[in-house]
Design a protein around this motif. Structure first.
Motif, PDB file in Angstrom:
ATOM      1  N   LEU A   1      33.717 -92.326  58.867  1.00  0.00           N
ATOM      2  CA  LEU A   1      32.960 -92.849  57.737  1.00  0.00           C
ATOM      3  C   LEU A   1      31.746 -91.981  57.442  1.00  0.00           C
ATOM      4  CD1 LEU A   1      33.071 -96.734  58.269  1.00  0.00           C
ATOM      5  CD2 LEU A   1      34.337 -95.344  56.631  1.00  0.00           C
ATOM      6  N   ASP A   2      31.102 -91.465  58.495  1.00  0.00           N
ATOM      7  CA  ASP A   2      29.977 -90.559  58.279  1.00  0.00           C
ATOM      8  C   ASP A   2      30.428 -89.269  57.603  1.00  0.00           C
ATOM      9  OD1 ASP A   2      28.094 -92.244  59.271  1.00  0.00           O
ATOM     10  OD2 ASP A   2      28.194 -91.480  61.313  1.00  0.00           O
ATOM     11  N   ILE A   3      31.611 -88.778  57.990  1.00  0.00           N
ATOM     12  CA  ILE A   3      32.148 -87.580  57.346  1.00  0.00           C
ATOM     13  C   ILE A   3      32.391 -87.845  55.857  1.00  0.00           C
ATOM     14  CG2 ILE A   3      34.213 -86.133  57.195  1.00  0.00           C
ATOM     15  CD1 ILE A   3      32.575 -85.203  59.439  1.00  0.00           C
ATOM     16  N   CYS A   4      33.009 -88.987  55.544  1.00  0.00           N
ATOM     17  CA  CYS A   4      33.328 -89.306  54.144  1.00  0.00           C
ATOM     18  C   CYS A   4      32.069 -89.522  53.315  1.00  0.00           C
ATOM     19  CB  CYS A   4      34.203 -90.556  54.078  1.00  0.00           C
ATOM     20  SG  CYS A   4      35.828 -90.363  54.852  1.00  0.00           S
ATOM     21  N   GLU A   5      31.019 -90.025  53.948  1.00  0.00           N
ATOM     22  CA  GLU A   5      29.807 -90.349  53.203  1.00  0.00           C
ATOM     23  C   GLU A   5      28.898 -89.142  52.999  1.00  0.00           C
ATOM     24  OE1 GLU A   5      25.951 -93.377  53.587  1.00  0.00           O
ATOM     25  OE2 GLU A   5      27.526 -93.371  55.101  1.00  0.00           O
ATOM     26  N   ASP A   6      28.752 -88.322  54.040  1.00  0.00           N
ATOM     27  CA  ASP A   6      27.735 -87.276  54.012  1.00  0.00           C
ATOM     28  C   ASP A   6      28.281 -85.877  53.786  1.00  0.00           C
ATOM     29  OD1 ASP A   6      25.910 -89.292  54.580  1.00  0.00           O
ATOM     30  OD2 ASP A   6      26.097 -89.008  56.749  1.00  0.00           O
ATOM     31  N   ASN A   7      29.584 -85.678  53.918  1.00  0.00           N
ATOM     32  CA  ASN A   7      30.116 -84.320  53.893  1.00  0.00           C
ATOM     33  C   ASN A   7      31.073 -84.061  52.733  1.00  0.00           C
ATOM     34  OD1 ASN A   7      30.068 -84.999  57.259  1.00  0.00           O
ATOM     35  ND2 ASN A   7      28.878 -83.306  56.477  1.00  0.00           N
ATOM     36  N   VAL A   8      30.921 -84.810  51.658  1.00  0.00           N
ATOM     37  CA  VAL A   8      31.674 -84.553  50.430  1.00  0.00           C
ATOM     38  C   VAL A   8      30.727 -83.843  49.455  1.00  0.00           C
ATOM     39  CG1 VAL A   8      32.916 -85.572  48.493  1.00  0.00           C
ATOM     40  CG2 VAL A   8      33.154 -86.548  50.788  1.00  0.00           C
ATOM     41  N   PRO A   9      31.036 -82.602  49.056  1.00  0.00           N
ATOM     42  CA  PRO A   9      30.110 -81.849  48.195  1.00  0.00           C
ATOM     43  C   PRO A   9      29.935 -82.514  46.833  1.00  0.00           C
ATOM     44  CG  PRO A   9      31.782 -80.410  49.162  1.00  0.00           C
ATOM     45  CD  PRO A   9      32.222 -81.815  49.420  1.00  0.00           C
ATOM     46  N   ASP A  10      28.756 -82.346  46.282  1.00  0.00           N
ATOM     47  CA  ASP A  10      28.474 -82.817  44.933  1.00  0.00           C
ATOM     48  C   ASP A  10      29.124 -81.862  43.930  1.00  0.00           C
ATOM     49  OD1 ASP A  10      27.401 -84.251  42.849  1.00  0.00           O
ATOM     50  OD2 ASP A  10      25.514 -83.151  42.847  1.00  0.00           O
ATOM     51  N   PRO A  11      29.887 -82.361  42.957  1.00  0.00           N
ATOM     52  CA  PRO A  11      30.547 -81.460  42.001  1.00  0.00           C
ATOM     53  C   PRO A  11      29.573 -80.533  41.282  1.00  0.00           C
ATOM     54  CG  PRO A  11      31.438 -83.680  41.808  1.00  0.00           C
ATOM     55  CD  PRO A  11      30.272 -83.778  42.742  1.00  0.00           C
ATOM     56  N   LYS A  12      28.374 -81.017  41.016  1.00  0.00           N
ATOM     57  CA  LYS A  12      27.382 -80.172  40.342  1.00  0.00           C
ATOM     58  C   LYS A  12      26.970 -79.009  41.224  1.00  0.00           C
ATOM     59  CE  LYS A  12      22.954 -80.444  37.916  1.00  0.00           C
ATOM     60  NZ  LYS A  12      21.832 -81.341  37.535  1.00  0.00           N
ATOM     61  N   ASP A  13      26.761 -79.280  42.535  1.00  0.00           N
ATOM     62  CA  ASP A  13      26.393 -78.204  43.458  1.00  0.00           C
ATOM     63  C   ASP A  13      27.532 -77.214  43.634  1.00  0.00           C
ATOM     64  OD1 ASP A  13      23.921 -79.353  43.825  1.00  0.00           O
ATOM     65  OD2 ASP A  13      24.503 -80.448  45.636  1.00  0.00           O
ATOM     66  N   VAL A  14      28.778 -77.696  43.630  1.00  0.00           N
ATOM     67  CA  VAL A  14      29.928 -76.792  43.763  1.00  0.00           C
ATOM     68  C   VAL A  14      29.964 -75.807  42.595  1.00  0.00           C
ATOM     69  CG1 VAL A  14      32.443 -76.669  43.797  1.00  0.00           C
ATOM     70  CG2 VAL A  14      31.280 -78.424  45.129  1.00  0.00           C
ATOM     71  N   MET A  15      29.693 -76.289  41.407  1.00  0.00           N
ATOM     72  CA  MET A  15      29.732 -75.414  40.239  1.00  0.00           C
ATOM     73  C   MET A  15      28.558 -74.454  40.208  1.00  0.00           C
ATOM     74  SD  MET A  15      32.515 -76.127  38.776  1.00  0.00           S
ATOM     75  CE  MET A  15      32.213 -75.132  37.317  1.00  0.00           C
ATOM     76  N   GLU A  16      27.361 -74.921  40.594  1.00  0.00           N
ATOM     77  CA  GLU A  16      26.164 -74.091  40.460  1.00  0.00           C
ATOM     78  C   GLU A  16      25.976 -73.141  41.645  1.00  0.00           C
ATOM     79  OE1 GLU A  16      22.899 -76.689  39.853  1.00  0.00           O
ATOM     80  OE2 GLU A  16      23.531 -77.321  37.838  1.00  0.00           O
ATOM     81  N   LYS A  17      26.101 -73.652  42.858  1.00  0.00           N
ATOM     82  CA  LYS A  17      25.804 -72.847  44.043  1.00  0.00           C
ATOM     83  C   LYS A  17      26.994 -72.034  44.519  1.00  0.00           C
ATOM     84  CE  LYS A  17      22.265 -76.035  45.816  1.00  0.00           C
ATOM     85  NZ  LYS A  17      21.852 -76.881  46.972  1.00  0.00           N
ATOM     86  N   PHE A  18      28.202 -72.551  44.346  1.00  0.00           N
ATOM     87  CA  PHE A  18      29.389 -71.898  44.918  1.00  0.00           C
ATOM     88  C   PHE A  18      30.361 -71.430  43.839  1.00  0.00           C
ATOM     89  CE2 PHE A  18      27.778 -75.015  47.980  1.00  0.00           C
ATOM     90  CZ  PHE A  18      27.552 -74.207  49.076  1.00  0.00           C
ATOM     91  N   HIS A  19      29.915 -71.447  42.592  1.00  0.00           N
ATOM     92  CA  HIS A  19      30.696 -70.925  41.466  1.00  0.00           C
ATOM     93  C   HIS A  19      32.076 -71.582  41.371  1.00  0.00           C
ATOM     94  CE1 HIS A  19      27.538 -67.909  41.191  1.00  0.00           C
ATOM     95  NE2 HIS A  19      27.741 -67.613  42.475  1.00  0.00           N
ATOM     96  N   GLY A  20      32.112 -72.880  41.627  1.00  0.00           N
ATOM     97  CA  GLY A  20      33.349 -73.638  41.489  1.00  0.00           C
ATOM     98  C   GLY A  20      34.299 -73.555  42.662  1.00  0.00           C
ATOM     99  N   SER A  21      33.904 -72.886  43.752  1.00  0.00           N
ATOM    100  CA  SER A  21      34.780 -72.741  44.921  1.00  0.00           C
ATOM    101  C   SER A  21      34.535 -73.900  45.889  1.00  0.00           C
ATOM    102  CB  SER A  21      34.508 -71.405  45.627  1.00  0.00           C
ATOM    103  OG  SER A  21      35.280 -71.316  46.813  1.00  0.00           O
ATOM    104  N   LEU A  22      35.493 -74.816  45.946  1.00  0.00           N
ATOM    105  CA  LEU A  22      35.368 -75.958  46.857  1.00  0.00           C
ATOM    106  C   LEU A  22      35.494 -75.529  48.308  1.00  0.00           C
ATOM    107  CD1 LEU A  22      35.071 -79.012  47.197  1.00  0.00           C
ATOM    108  CD2 LEU A  22      37.558 -79.219  46.918  1.00  0.00           C
ATOM    109  N   VAL A  23      36.293 -74.461  48.564  1.00  0.00           N
ATOM    110  CA  VAL A  23      36.454 -73.971  49.939  1.00  0.00           C
ATOM    111  C   VAL A  23      35.123 -73.455  50.469  1.00  0.00           C
ATOM    112  CG1 VAL A  23      37.619 -72.273  51.388  1.00  0.00           C
ATOM    113  CG2 VAL A  23      38.881 -73.423  49.561  1.00  0.00           C
ATOM    114  N   ALA A  24      34.399 -72.700  49.641  1.00  0.00           N
ATOM    115  CA  ALA A  24      33.103 -72.191  50.070  1.00  0.00           C
ATOM    116  C   ALA A  24      32.114 -73.336  50.286  1.00  0.00           C
ATOM    117  CB  ALA A  24      32.563 -71.208  49.032  1.00  0.00           C
TER     118      ALA A  24
END
Length: 505
Positions: free
Chosen positions: A278-301
């Motif tokens: 439950l802690d993994i599901c709550e705290d370790n799911v990236p924010d879609p906005k951060d994925v697009m801005e910080k990682f250029h849309g790469s969910l793996v990164a």
């Protein structure tokens, strides 16, 4: 003649069968309590385990150091968690004793049991108030009120069951002193709530006394046993109570229900493992906005940033799973559990319930590396106490091994050495890791992860290692010269000398 006689025996055989008894219970409006007891054990194990959540939510900002004040705050919350966890297990033990009295249930008893369970589910909320507002007595007061309400509902269950004797267990149904038995049981049930009533009163003007009284509730059976022993020493032995009154006691040597101990323990381990994910599901799911801005849309990164959290999760889950496996292996060879073994099992489960806190500490290594030494030591301490109390259960069982253990794991049994090594593995590994961090503090994180990785492999190779160790010991013993008794030794020396001397003419 034989045909009618055979037909006349059929209803009797059906009445003795489980199906016949079930039909008889339906006609009486009663039913078996097995499924309700399973539900109650599951709910109580969940409530006991989620007590750790307020401790896990102790917020430490990224710029805040894990200093003395933070260590004191965390230690205080852990101590309060242990106290409330043990009080919940006292309620579970009282529930287990209670349904030694109740043989069957009807709709009213089922609703009373649900009322008791509903009151128990409020305990984590009152504990959260105690942790969040430690200087405000309202949390302690509400916690004590919940315990009083639980005791009142249990007293109602006893009174209702004795009012309708067909609901009693077969032993009590045939008791001659039923009224005295009911009074005796009610006194035992209401002792804990009476102490909590005093704790609620003290919480209004001197709440440290409230904590002392609640700790007394945990050890009340042992205090009562010690007081009875002292009274018998001073005043002489009293007349033994009626046999049916001994059914509902808290004797230190009274066997507990092994099945309910296993069910409650399995529930705690299962909920602890669930809290990790439950802690993994709550705290370790990236924010879609951060994925697009910080990682250029790469969910793996983006997921790569949470690598240390997943590593901590796998290590923590392996720890929970292997501790459950050791617990399962131990109780697989247990014939019956004494109350001392039950207390040690409760203490072990209390620290098992703290393993999500250990996961939280280890998953924070990457965010706050300067505090990793203290966090590693907290995690090692939790794992050590969770496992050392398992080893203490084994030791307590060996003291009465003829009654409590199967012959195969007793002293000299085929599985004794293997069971000893299996239960000693985690205490030794966690203690060794703790000592290594004191000497090599710079490598504390690497030492802790090495322990988490090596222990599962040690479990896989444990039987082979034990056999090699036993073979080595046998080899060393064979190298030592055998010592003969004095008489045989003198005869052997005489024979050796006679071979050296010439024969007489």
């Amino acid at each position: 003649m034989s045909g009618p006689q055979h037909m006349g025996q059929v209803p009797e055989a059906q009445g003795d069968s489980p199906l016949g008894r079930r039909d008889e219970d339906v006609e009486e409006g009663t039913q078996s309590s097995h499924r309700m007891l399973g539900f109650s054990d599951a709910l109580l194990s969940i409530i006991a385990t989620v007590m750790i959540l307020p401790v896990m939510h102790t917020e430490i900002s990224p710029g805040q150091e894990f200093d003395r004040s933070m260590q004191k705050l965390l230690a205080t919350r852990i101590a309060v968690y242990l106290m409330t966890f043990l009080i919940v297990t006292v309620a579970w033990a009282a529930h287990a004793r209670l349904f030694q009295v109740v043989g069957k249930i009807d709709d009213t008893l089922a609703l009373l049991n649900l009322a008791c369970m509903m009151t128990i589910t409020l305990l984590p909320y009152t504990f959260s108030l105690m942790v969040t507002f430690p200087d405000v007595p309202l949390g302690i007061f509400l916690f004590c009120v919940c315990v009083i309400a639980i005791g009142a509902v249990q007293a109602l269950i006893i009174a209702y069951t004795f009012h309708f004797p067909h609901l009693l267990s077969p032993q009590l149904r045939s008791a001659t002193h039923r009224a005295a038995t009911r009074q005796h049981i009610l006194l035992l049930v209401l002792r804990g709530p009476a102490l909590c009533f005093a704790a609620a009163v003290f919480s209004l003007f001197f709440f440290p006394m409230s904590y002392l009284l609640m700790v007394t509730v945990i050890f009340l059976p042992y205090i009562s046993k010690a007081a009875s022993w002292c009274r018998d020493r001073l005043l002489g032995c009293r007349q033994p109570p009626d046999h049916h009154m001994e059914l509902f006691t808290f004797d230190l040597h009274e066997p507990l229900s092994k099945e309910r101990v296993e069910a409650f323990s399995d529930g705690v381990y299962a909920i602890v493992a669930t809290l990790l994910i439950l802690d993994i599901c709550e705290d370790n799911v990236p924010d879609p906005k951060d994925v697009m801005e910080k990682f250029h849309g790469s969910l793996v990164a983006a997921l790569g940033e949470y690598g240390p959290h997943f590593l901590a999760y796998f290590g923590s889950f392996a720890t929970v799973g292997l501790l459950w496996f050791a617990h399962h292996s131990l109780f697989l060879h247990v014939r019956k559990a004494t109350q001392v073994m039950g207390l040690l099992n409760t203490l072990s489960l209390a620290f098992v319930g703290g393993l999500p806190l250990a996961y939280q500490q280890t998953s924070a290594f990457a965010q706050q590396p300067r505090d990793e030494l203290e966090r590693v030591r907290v995690s090692c301490a939790i794992i050590f106490f969770a496992s050392i109390f398992q080893f203490a259960i084994w030791t307590a069982a060996l003291l009465h091994q003829a009654e409590t253990l199967q012959p195969v794991v007793q002293f000299g049994g085929q599985e004794h050495a293997f069971m000893f090594a299996k239960l000693a593995l985690y205490p030794c590994a966690s203690l060794l890791a703790f000592a290594a961090t004191c000497l090599l503090s710079r490598f504390s994180t690497a030492i802790f992860h090495l322990m988490q990785i090596s222990v599962p492999f040690a479990f896989l190779l444990l039987r082979l290692l034990v056999r090699l160790a036993l073979a080595a010991l046998q080899g060393l013993q064979s190298l030592r010269p055998a010592r003969l008794p004095p008489g045989q030794a003198s005869e052997a020396d005489a024979d050796a000398q006679s071979q050296l001397l010439p024969a007489s003419c």
